[in-house]
Scaffold this active site. Sequence first.
Site, PDB file in Angstrom:
ATOM      1  N   PHE A   1       0.881  -1.180   0.000  1.00 30.35           N
ATOM      2  CA  PHE A   1       0.000   0.000   0.000  1.00 30.35           C
ATOM      3  C   PHE A   1       0.910   1.218   0.000  1.00 30.35           C
ATOM      4  CE2 PHE A   1      -2.233   3.139   2.725  1.00 30.35           C
ATOM      5  CZ  PHE A   1      -3.523   3.143   2.199  1.00 30.35           C
TER       6      PHE A   1
ATOM      7  N   LEU B   1       1.427   5.089  -0.058  1.00 30.60           N
ATOM      8  CA  LEU B   1       0.907   6.443   0.147  1.00 30.60           C
ATOM      9  C   LEU B   1       2.059   7.438   0.356  1.00 30.60           C
ATOM     10  CD1 LEU B   1      -1.363   8.492   0.795  1.00 30.60           C
ATOM     11  CD2 LEU B   1      -1.331   7.666   3.150  1.00 30.60           C
TER      12      LEU B   1
ATOM     13  N   ASN C   1       8.277  13.915   0.524  1.00 34.04           N
ATOM     14  CA  ASN C   1       7.806  15.155   1.162  1.00 34.04           C
ATOM     15  C   ASN C   1       6.353  15.087   1.617  1.00 34.04           C
ATOM     16  OD1 ASN C   1      10.262  16.679   0.934  1.00 34.04           O
ATOM     17  ND2 ASN C   1       9.891  16.661  -1.275  1.00 34.04           N
TER      18      ASN C   1
ATOM     19  N   GLY D   1       4.506  12.820   4.401  1.00 34.81           N
ATOM     20  CA  GLY D   1       4.373  11.785   5.431  1.00 34.81           C
ATOM     21  C   GLY D   1       3.076  12.026   6.175  1.00 34.81           C
TER      22      GLY D   1
ATOM     23  N   ARG E   1      14.062 -14.922  38.839  1.00 35.40           N
ATOM     24  CA  ARG E   1      15.235 -14.157  39.247  1.00 35.40           C
ATOM     25  C   ARG E   1      15.201 -13.841  40.750  1.00 35.40           C
ATOM     26  NH1 ARG E   1      20.518 -12.966  38.523  1.00 35.40           N
ATOM     27  NH2 ARG E   1      20.966 -10.747  38.881  1.00 35.40           N
TER      28      ARG E   1
ATOM     29  N   GLN F   1      13.238  -3.411  31.822  1.00 32.94           N
ATOM     30  CA  GLN F   1      13.683  -3.001  33.166  1.00 32.94           C
ATOM     31  C   GLN F   1      13.671  -4.185  34.140  1.00 32.94           C
ATOM     32  OE1 GLN F   1      14.847  -0.062  33.451  1.00 32.94           O
ATOM     33  NE2 GLN F   1      15.210   0.068  35.651  1.00 32.94           N
TER      34      GLN F   1
ATOM     35  N   HIS G   1      14.063  -7.247  33.461  1.00 35.82           N
ATOM     36  CA  HIS G   1      15.135  -8.193  33.131  1.00 35.82           C
ATOM     37  C   HIS G   1      16.528  -7.653  33.484  1.00 35.82           C
ATOM     38  CE1 HIS G   1      12.150 -10.561  31.012  1.00 35.82           C
ATOM     39  NE2 HIS G   1      13.048 -11.472  30.764  1.00 35.82           N
ATOM     40  N   GLY G   2      16.625  -6.381  33.893  1.00 34.46           N
ATOM     41  CA  GLY G   2      17.942  -5.821  34.216  1.00 34.46           C
ATOM     42  C   GLY G   2      18.856  -5.884  32.998  1.00 34.46           C
TER      43      GLY G   2
ATOM     44  N   GLU H   1       1.414   4.242  10.021  1.00 42.33           N
ATOM     45  CA  GLU H   1      -0.055   4.331   9.860  1.00 42.33           C
ATOM     46  C   GLU H   1      -0.620   5.591  10.512  1.00 42.33           C
ATOM     47  OE1 GLU H   1      -2.506   0.933   9.752  1.00 42.33           O
ATOM     48  OE2 GLU H   1      -0.859  -0.449   9.354  1.00 42.33           O
TER      49      GLU H   1
HETATM   50  C1  LIG Z   1       8.861   0.671   9.038  1.00 39.32           C
HETATM   51  C2  LIG Z   1       7.945   1.592   8.313  1.00 39.32           C
HETATM   52  C3  LIG Z   1       6.959   1.063   7.497  1.00 39.32           C
HETATM   53  C4  LIG Z   1       6.105   1.916   6.781  1.00 39.32           C
HETATM   54  N1  LIG Z   1       5.191   1.374   5.922  1.00 39.32           N
HETATM   55  C5  LIG Z   1       4.462   2.198   5.108  1.00 39.32           C
HETATM   56  C6  LIG Z   1       3.618   1.667   4.070  1.00 39.32           C
HETATM   57  O1  LIG Z   1       3.484   0.451   3.929  1.00 39.32           O
HETATM   58  N2  LIG Z   1       2.973   2.536   3.255  1.00 39.32           N
HETATM   59  C7  LIG Z   1       3.081   3.892   3.388  1.00 39.32           C
HETATM   60  O2  LIG Z   1       2.478   4.611   2.608  1.00 39.32           O
HETATM   61  N3  LIG Z   1       3.873   4.424   4.378  1.00 39.32           N
HETATM   62  C8  LIG Z   1       4.567   3.622   5.217  1.00 39.32           C
HETATM   63  N4  LIG Z   1       5.384   4.153   6.199  1.00 39.32           N
HETATM   64  C9  LIG Z   1       5.465   5.594   6.354  1.00 39.32           C
HETATM   65  C10 LIG Z   1       4.777   6.103   7.618  1.00 39.32           C
HETATM   66  O3  LIG Z   1       3.397   5.958   7.518  1.00 39.32           O
HETATM   67  C11 LIG Z   1       5.230   7.556   7.847  1.00 39.32           C
HETATM   68  O4  LIG Z   1       6.590   7.469   8.233  1.00 39.32           O
HETATM   69  C12 LIG Z   1       4.412   8.282   8.887  1.00 39.32           C
HETATM   70  O5  LIG Z   1       3.130   8.556   8.401  1.00 39.32           O
HETATM   71  C13 LIG Z   1       5.064   9.589   9.344  1.00 39.32           C
HETATM   72  O6  LIG Z   1       5.516  10.357   8.278  1.00 39.32           O
HETATM   73  P1  LIG Z   1       7.013  10.941   8.283  1.00 39.32           P
HETATM   74  O7  LIG Z   1       7.944   9.809   8.590  1.00 39.32           O
HETATM   75  O8  LIG Z   1       7.223  11.648   7.007  1.00 39.32           O
HETATM   76  O9  LIG Z   1       7.064  11.919   9.504  1.00 39.32           O
HETATM   77  P2  LIG Z   1       6.709  13.498   9.452  1.00 39.32           P
HETATM   78  O10 LIG Z   1       5.386  13.702   8.847  1.00 39.32           O
HETATM   79  O11 LIG Z   1       7.866  14.222   8.859  1.00 39.32           O
HETATM   80  O12 LIG Z   1       6.588  13.837  10.991  1.00 39.32           O
HETATM   81  C14 LIG Z   1       7.713  14.170  11.810  1.00 39.32           C
HETATM   82  C15 LIG Z   1       7.184  14.528  13.191  1.00 39.32           C
HETATM   83  O13 LIG Z   1       6.365  15.705  13.128  1.00 39.32           O
HETATM   84  C16 LIG Z   1       5.097  15.414  13.686  1.00 39.32           C
HETATM   85  N5  LIG Z   1       4.056  16.152  12.975  1.00 39.32           N
HETATM   86  C17 LIG Z   1       3.883  16.283  11.622  1.00 39.32           C
HETATM   87  N6  LIG Z   1       2.810  17.027  11.348  1.00 39.32           N
HETATM   88  C18 LIG Z   1       2.246  17.346  12.537  1.00 39.32           C
HETATM   89  C19 LIG Z   1       1.106  18.119  12.924  1.00 39.32           C
HETATM   90  N7  LIG Z   1       0.265  18.668  12.042  1.00 39.32           N
HETATM   91  N8  LIG Z   1       0.860  18.288  14.250  1.00 39.32           N
HETATM   92  C20 LIG Z   1       1.650  17.715  15.183  1.00 39.32           C
HETATM   93  N9  LIG Z   1       2.772  16.998  14.880  1.00 39.32           N
HETATM   94  C21 LIG Z   1       3.050  16.825  13.574  1.00 39.32           C
HETATM   95  C22 LIG Z   1       4.897  13.921  13.517  1.00 39.32           C
HETATM   96  O14 LIG Z   1       3.921  13.411  14.405  1.00 39.32           O
HETATM   97  C23 LIG Z   1       6.308  13.430  13.808  1.00 39.32           C
HETATM   98  O15 LIG Z   1       6.505  13.365  15.183  1.00 39.32           O
HETATM   99  C24 LIG Z   1       6.226   3.319   6.934  1.00 39.32           C
HETATM  100  C25 LIG Z   1       7.213   3.832   7.785  1.00 39.32           C
HETATM  101  C26 LIG Z   1       8.067   2.997   8.454  1.00 39.32           C
HETATM  102  C27 LIG Z   1       9.153   3.592   9.324  1.00 39.32           C
END
Ligand SMILES: Cc1cc2nc3c(=O)[nH]c(=O)nc-3n(C[C@H](O)[C@H](O)[C@H](O)COP(=O)(O)OP(=O)(O)OC[C@H]3O[C@@H](n4cnc5c(N)ncnc54)[C@H](O)[C@@H]3O)c2cc1C
Length: 388
Positions: free
Chosen positions: A123, A125, A129, A131, A269, A337, A339-340, A364
């Site tokens: 999936f 998404l 730039n 997230g 333990r 914690q 398990h030390g 997600e």
């Molecule tokens: C192991 C792994 C598997 C993944 N699998 C998938 C997948 O299968 N498909 C897919 O599409 N994506 C996937 N992702 C992506 C994941 O969904 C995103 O990493 C996530 O949505 C966060 O986006 P970002 O990493 O760009 O963080 P950013 O959006 O850059 O956020 C950085 C920080 O800013 C905070 N922040 C951002 N905007 C706001 C706001 N408006 N208010 C308050 N705080 C905010 C965030 O909460 C976070 O703490 C995966 C990521 C990982 C690490």
Amino acid sequence: MDFEFSREHQALRKLVREFAEEEIKPIVKRADRESKPPMDVVKKAAEIGLLGAPIPREYGGLGAGETGYCILMEELGRVDTSVTTIVGAHIGLGEMSIYLGGDKRIRETYLPDLCAGRKFAAFALTEPNAGSDAASIKLRATREGDSYILDGQKMWITNGPIADVMSVLAITDPALGARGGATAFVVETQGEGFKAGKYEHKMGLHGSPTSAITFDNFRVPQTNVLGQVGLGFVVFMQTLDIGRVSLGAATLGGAQAALQAALDWAKLREQFGRPIAQMQSIQFMIADMAAEIEALRSLVYRTAWLVDHGKPFVKEAGMCKLLGSEIGSRCIDRVVQIHGALGYSRDFDVERGFRDARIAEIFEGTNEIQRILIAEQMFREVGVRIRP
Ligand SMILES: Cc1cc2nc3c(=O)[nH]c(=O)nc-3n(C[C@H](O)[C@H](O)[C@H](O)COP(=O)(O)OP(=O)(O)OC[C@H]3O[C@@H](n4cnc5c(N)ncnc54)[C@H](O)[C@@H]3O)c2cc1C
């Protein structure tokens, strides 16, 4: 109110628990150390029908509903987060987006193979730039005759390197942006112009493959649109809403495993001439874990019930993800914690559990985003819009 699981759901739990103990547990350490997805085990899960748990029987699934799917994710989550993530991306995001957005032909074309594990799903998404701000995606889909041409990049895609089928959200009308101008597609990854990047090196989830995906002049037939042109964002958000319930279930399983490990070790333990189970500080940690897990269990299965009965569930789904991931992280932190020094050792499962648990607060939709979504729903209930 009836707090009993049906006989079918009890039988499903027994089946998954035995499968997880016998087939997954023995390979968990190796998959973590070698950073290799244990696909042979995932295929075995397909052989006993698990990869189609929530999908109706007419499309090759088990028809066990969201409750059955949560049981699957909880039981897998007790044993290994990597396998749980592969299965969650395959069923909860891949299959579910095809089921929710696909017409009968699309469902019949893809779901039976996915439920049987003949093909794997992902999936897509997130972009470099886009997230948390998913609506700022840029991957472009341009109409050309009976097809669309996809150009652009996705990031952090679970199952990206192993998927045969991928649900992708792309911009079809830049003037309208994602809300109104984005379309969801189901694409076959064998097509020319599809490229999965290298496996990402992650803190945990070493057995779960994650990569960037590049689409370069990639052709997809217009008949592979999920839902309506321009309304793909809705399909993707609805998929994520349901996915958050099962993510809560997976974290419930992880938290339960942490509690069991805490009890087992506290009995064994001894310090100061008695088992550490007799120390009040250890007892308090165990009591907190047990209480939080019990509350999470009620929330997750009540929300699954809401989904299965066609009732509104979006706010509760966000709560499942938010509370589940934070309870999961707190429980695994406490068991380290308890398990030390051994909790910090790579030879012990709790160390892997600690690394694996953290991601649930991020993917997600981060927990900050969940808090925003829950607050939005709360204010909507009193007639106030808080999103500008
Ligand atoms: C192991 C792994 C598997 C993944 N699998 C998938 C997948 O299968 N498909 C897919 O599409 N994506 C996937 N992702 C992506 C994941 O969904 C995103 O990493 C996530 O949505 C966060 O986006 P970002 O990493 O760009 O963080 P950013 O959006 O850059 O956020 C950085 C920080 O800013 C905070 N922040 C951002 N905007 C706001 C706001 N408006 N208010 C308050 N705080 C905010 C965030 O909460 C976070 O703490 C995966 C990521 C990982 C690490």
